[in-house]
Design an enzyme around this catalytic site. Sequence first.
Site, PDB file in Angstrom:
ATOM      1  N   HIS A 241       0.496  -1.548   0.472  1.00 36.48           N
ATOM      2  CA  HIS A 241       0.453   0.509  -0.336  1.00 36.48           C
ATOM      3  C   HIS A 241       1.024   0.751   0.233  1.00 36.48           C
ATOM      4  O   HIS A 241       1.928   1.596   0.716  1.00 36.48           O
ATOM      5  CB  HIS A 241      -0.812  -0.489   1.553  1.00 36.48           C
ATOM      6  CG  HIS A 241      -0.150  -0.017   2.528  1.00 36.48           C
ATOM      7  ND1 HIS A 241       0.288   0.988   3.431  1.00 36.48           N
ATOM      8  CD2 HIS A 241       0.095  -1.135   2.805  1.00 36.48           C
ATOM      9  CE1 HIS A 241       0.364   0.807   3.651  1.00 36.48           C
ATOM     10  NE2 HIS A 241       0.798  -0.715   4.772  1.00 36.48           N
ATOM     11  N   ASN A 242       0.816   2.262  -0.978  1.00 39.14           N
ATOM     12  CA  ASN A 242       1.279   3.299  -1.438  1.00 39.14           C
ATOM     13  C   ASN A 242       2.805   3.440  -0.901  1.00 39.14           C
ATOM     14  O   ASN A 242       3.363   4.532  -1.436  1.00 39.14           O
ATOM     15  CB  ASN A 242       0.896   3.936   0.549  1.00 39.14           C
ATOM     16  CG  ASN A 242      -0.501   4.373   0.651  1.00 39.14           C
ATOM     17  OD1 ASN A 242      -1.040   3.943   1.527  1.00 39.14           O
ATOM     18  ND2 ASN A 242      -1.008   5.745   0.434  1.00 39.14           N
TER      19      ASN A 242
END
Length: 338
Positions: A241-242
């Site tokens: 994620h991210n």
Amino acid sequence: MKFTAAQIAELLNGTVDGDPDTEVDRLAKIEEGTEGSLTFLSNPKYTSYIYSTNASIAIVSDDFSIDQDIETTLIRVKDPYKAFSTLLEYYNQVKLNKTGIEQPNYVAASSTYGENIYLGAFTYIGENVKIGADVKIYPNTYIGDNVTIGDNTVIFPGVKIYSETIIGNFCVLHAGVVVGADGFGFSPSDSGEYHKVPQIGNVIVEDNVDIGAGTTIDRATLGSTIIRSGVKLDNQIQIAHNVEIGKNTAIAAQTGIAGSTKIGENCLIGGQVGLAGHLTIGDRVKIQAQSGIGRNIADDEVIQGSPAFGYGDFNKSYVHFKNLPKIVNRLNKIEKKL
């Protein structure tokens, strides 16, 4: 589908040396050529095969000189390797040029798609999905709500695209890719249990991105996981994620990138590399296979090892690594003498 030597020569801007009506319907390596196949010669060490191959047509350089009898029809071009690559691309386009909508499938009434779409059987398309023109979606694909897919993108069988994902133009997602699954977000409690942190961001894949089979790209906790234009991802890569991957970066198989790490442009990352989270990797960085990255990396660094350090320093140190048993034996002998 059959092509004549004349047709192929026209496509490649080449000239025919032999029968222009010779036909082929498949491609082959020069040492494995059979009647009806087309091959090429670019590496001089394979020159002997041009006289023994059974291929019907061979692509050779303009200045190739024949010094024996040859039955194969030749197509002479400036760069045989580049010409053959062009032919492979054209052949692939013809082979994969599917259109139409197969049944059964499900497309929500609120979703739209452009002209010349191919929609394979057993495909599910959720609410408010927007799909561009000339997109090919192969069977057993899942596309969640509010997904956007640009023009000329190809999605091979069994791909899962979760809600809110944005995919650009001219992308390729190979079989088994998962885009937009939840990031690995859990918060430990005082009792030792883990509570899930909702992952409400999305994934953005820009234009001209290739994603290999079995690769997974997690949605952001907040904001977006971003794969920039021109990125090339091999099979079985995990992107958390991210994460953000800069333009034209290429990453080999089985690499894992932990959450919130930012990778620059034009980087080359070898297979089985592990990158810790919240790192910044500069532009044009080269990371050798099986390296473990636990620190920020500046632009243009070339590194290796686990933990990784300078590629040149690693090679110098490796000489000593190999000699450690001999060094220990020498030390033991010195200690006994003392």
